[in-house]
Enzyme design. Sequence first.
Site, PDB file in Angstrom:
ATOM      1  CG  ASP A  85      57.576  30.226  -3.724  1.00 15.50           C
ATOM      2  OD1 ASP A  85      58.207  29.302  -4.254  1.00 15.50           O
ATOM      3  OD2 ASP A  85      57.889  30.774  -2.652  1.00 15.50           O
ATOM      4  CG  ASP A  91      40.270  31.149  -0.024  1.00 16.41           C
ATOM      5  OD1 ASP A  91      41.218  31.272  -0.829  1.00 16.41           O
ATOM      6  OD2 ASP A  91      39.086  31.126  -0.364  1.00 16.41           O
ATOM      7  CD  GLU A 114      34.917  26.837   3.297  1.00 17.34           C
ATOM      8  OE1 GLU A 114      35.674  27.759   3.636  1.00 17.34           O
ATOM      9  OE2 GLU A 114      33.853  27.012   2.705  1.00 17.34           O
ATOM     10  CD  GLU A 115      40.115  26.791   1.372  1.00 11.10           C
ATOM     11  OE1 GLU A 115      40.354  26.471   0.201  1.00 11.10           O
ATOM     12  OE2 GLU A 115      39.283  27.659   1.670  1.00 11.10           O
ATOM     13  CG  ASP A 133      35.887  28.539   6.962  1.00 14.09           C
ATOM     14  OD1 ASP A 133      36.840  28.737   6.188  1.00 14.09           O
ATOM     15  OD2 ASP A 133      34.730  28.883   6.703  1.00 14.09           O
ATOM     16  CG  LEU A 135      40.645  34.132   5.163  1.00 17.54           C
ATOM     17  CD1 LEU A 135      41.138  34.505   6.549  1.00 17.54           C
ATOM     18  CD2 LEU A 135      41.666  34.543   4.132  1.00 17.54           C
ATOM     19  CG  ASP A 136      33.317  32.132   7.083  1.00 18.22           C
ATOM     20  OD1 ASP A 136      32.887  31.292   6.278  1.00 18.22           O
ATOM     21  OD2 ASP A 136      32.603  33.011   7.597  1.00 18.22           O
ATOM     22  CD  GLU A 292      31.132  28.042   7.306  1.00 18.33           C
ATOM     23  OE1 GLU A 292      31.698  28.919   6.639  1.00 18.33           O
ATOM     24  OE2 GLU A 292      30.073  27.487   6.919  1.00 18.33           O
TER      25      GLU A 292
HETATM   26  P1  AFP Z   1      32.240  33.026   1.458  1.00 19.70           P
HETATM   27  O1  AFP Z   1      33.409  32.446   2.239  1.00 19.70           O
HETATM   28  O2  AFP Z   1      31.986  32.336   0.171  1.00 19.70           O
HETATM   29  O3  AFP Z   1      32.358  34.516   1.326  1.00 19.70           O
HETATM   30  O4  AFP Z   1      30.924  32.701   2.336  1.00 19.70           O
HETATM   31  C1  AFP Z   1      30.780  33.312   3.562  1.00 19.70           C
HETATM   32  C2  AFP Z   1      29.732  32.611   4.372  1.00 19.70           C
HETATM   33  O5  AFP Z   1      30.068  31.263   4.572  1.00 19.70           O
HETATM   34  C3  AFP Z   1      29.499  33.293   5.712  1.00 19.70           C
HETATM   35  O6  AFP Z   1      30.635  33.881   6.256  1.00 19.70           O
HETATM   36  C4  AFP Z   1      28.436  34.292   5.403  1.00 19.70           C
HETATM   37  O7  AFP Z   1      27.681  34.677   6.497  1.00 19.70           O
HETATM   38  C5  AFP Z   1      27.615  33.607   4.358  1.00 19.70           C
HETATM   39  O8  AFP Z   1      28.483  32.685   3.709  1.00 19.70           O
HETATM   40  C6  AFP Z   1      27.075  34.559   3.355  1.00 19.70           C
HETATM   41  O9  AFP Z   1      26.350  33.861   2.398  1.00 19.70           O
HETATM   42  P2  AFP Z   1      25.358  34.642   1.416  1.00 19.70           P
HETATM   43  O10 AFP Z   1      26.213  35.479   0.516  1.00 19.70           O
HETATM   44  O11 AFP Z   1      24.637  33.544   0.696  1.00 19.70           O
HETATM   45  O12 AFP Z   1      24.431  35.467   2.263  1.00 19.70           O
END
Ligand code: AFP
Length: 342
Positions: A85, A91, A114-115, A133, A135-136, A292
Amino acid sequence: MKGMQRSINKANSTSIESSRIAQPIGTALDRFIKNNQDQFQYASGELSQLLRDIALASKVVNREVNKAGLIDIMGAVGSTNTAGDQQQKLDVLANIRFTRALAKGGEVCALVSEESETFVDLNNDGKYVIAIDPLDGSSNIDVNVSIGTIFSIYRRKSNPGAPIQKIDILQKGKEQVAAGYILYGSSTMLVYTTGHGVNGFTYEASLGEYFLSHPDMRMPDDGKIYSINEGSANSFSTGIKNYVQFCKDKNYTGRYIGSLVADFHRNLLKGGIYIYPATAKDPSGKLRLMYECNALAFIAEQANGKATNGKIRILDIQPEDLHQRTPFHVGSRKMVDTVDSL
Ligand code: AFP
């Protein structure tokens, strides 16, 4: 043998509970969900099942997050694993895990993620809509910093059986029936609300179970931690600039992980504010309302905190688009009131 039998007969549940030989392990998530099922107005057990499905998927994601550092050793993204695979980014993997888990039981009619560009149409008979979301903070994975999953659960508006409609999906945050997050941090935690306070569970990996570790979580009225990406300060509004200066004048502590769930969780426990305002790069803010901000706003309010877009309550915003962005001020109520007044 006879003597042993007698002593077993004498033992009662109180003496066993207080035994210092083996500490009690506490309330498992499953038991807690079951015990509190009646609090939910549609106590049919379906919402409980959804929460269990999310918990199960999070355990699988947790396992994959924990070996993230090994991926480079065992095969980089783009290569194939032993089964042939394609190796996926975490994410994407998390999205697959949560979608599969939520699709399985038939309770969910639609999933906003989100995906995925559009919503995922699942089962027309399902009564629930989920926004997630998976995996944020995923840019933090490579550097071994905490990341999270955020989810909102809504009851559909149209009748089950019919095709899903716009009104089912684009619901205001105040319509959420449950919301939560999973924090993959120094320990893994699941925090959720069904509108009756907020409870936090810590994952015990050797038992494969979440246990109640933070009952009835309350955010302090006020705090001394501010979390904002000051790298964008030149394009902040005057109000936000003034608030950051106010925090500095008060000698508050600046803490910004860049992982919303982790920043929010710390502020929930210790008191503080997280702000992602409008910036030149993101004129409507960066964060997404539906998967979020709404969930964390619901949790914040349930834990005595507050969440706005700088003007109005996050939970009162009518979404017009699945991936709509919003400025986000969330945390201790006095801090949110102060920034919103400037
Ligand atoms: P990623 O998923 O692209 O890492 O973004 C994370 C996020 O959505 C959140 O978890 C953070 O608090 C914020 O973005 C950070 O964004 P900046 O890098 O612009 O501060």
